[in-house]
Design a protein around this motif. Sequence first.
Motif, mmCIF file in Angstrom:
data_model
loop_
_atom_site.group_PDB
_atom_site.id
_atom_site.type_symbol
_atom_site.label_atom_id
_atom_site.label_comp_id
_atom_site.label_asym_id
_atom_site.label_seq_id
_atom_site.Cartn_x
_atom_site.Cartn_y
_atom_site.Cartn_z
ATOM 1 N N THR A 3 5.618 -2.491 -0.283
ATOM 2 C CA THR A 3 6.125 -2.468 1.090
ATOM 3 C C THR A 3 5.079 -3.017 2.051
ATOM 4 N N GLU A 4 3.828 -2.584 1.893
ATOM 5 C CA GLU A 4 2.750 -3.078 2.750
ATOM 6 C C GLU A 4 2.509 -4.560 2.523
ATOM 7 N N ARG A 5 2.544 -4.976 1.284
ATOM 8 C CA ARG A 5 2.316 -6.390 0.983
ATOM 9 C C ARG A 5 3.454 -7.260 1.503
ATOM 10 N N MET A 6 4.685 -6.759 1.422
ATOM 11 C CA MET A 6 5.816 -7.521 1.948
ATOM 12 C C MET A 6 5.704 -7.643 3.458
ATOM 13 N N ALA A 7 5.276 -6.577 4.130
ATOM 14 C CA ALA A 7 5.078 -6.633 5.579
ATOM 15 C C ALA A 7 4.006 -7.665 5.922
#
Length: 146
Positions: A3-7
């Motif tokens: 999720t953090e990497r996609m953001a």
Amino acid sequence: MQTERMALLNAHVAAENAHRMAETLATLHQDCLFEDMATGQVFHGRAGAEAHYRQWWDAFGLTFSRGAEDRGHWTEDGSYVGQGRFEGRHVGTFLGIPPTGKLVSYRFCVFVGFRDGLMAGERFYYDLAGLLRQVDAADWRPEAAA
């Protein structure tokens, strides 16, 4: 973690499409590595990444888009593999080829690694011969850019 990497990836693409260099570079690790597999160019660190982006933005004013068929995938090691399309107009010199004003549109595939919460770099693949045909430079040879 995905999720953090996609953001981070989404913030990177937004900054890249708006051609905001400082914001684009802020998503990259200081020791990032960019590998253009089609041209054989390799760019090291944020200064190298800036040269990479300047080359494409100045030559084509490129923007990135993802269609419904362009789904990304996460690998077991946490890397991201994505595909999409770049579009622009040939408005500046690229690989020694003077601007033609022609529209360009090409698909590509990118492998993105991560380090310390930032993008560690990109390795990307695309059809360089197809791009060169779009700007009427199908006879271009690497030595012409030297």
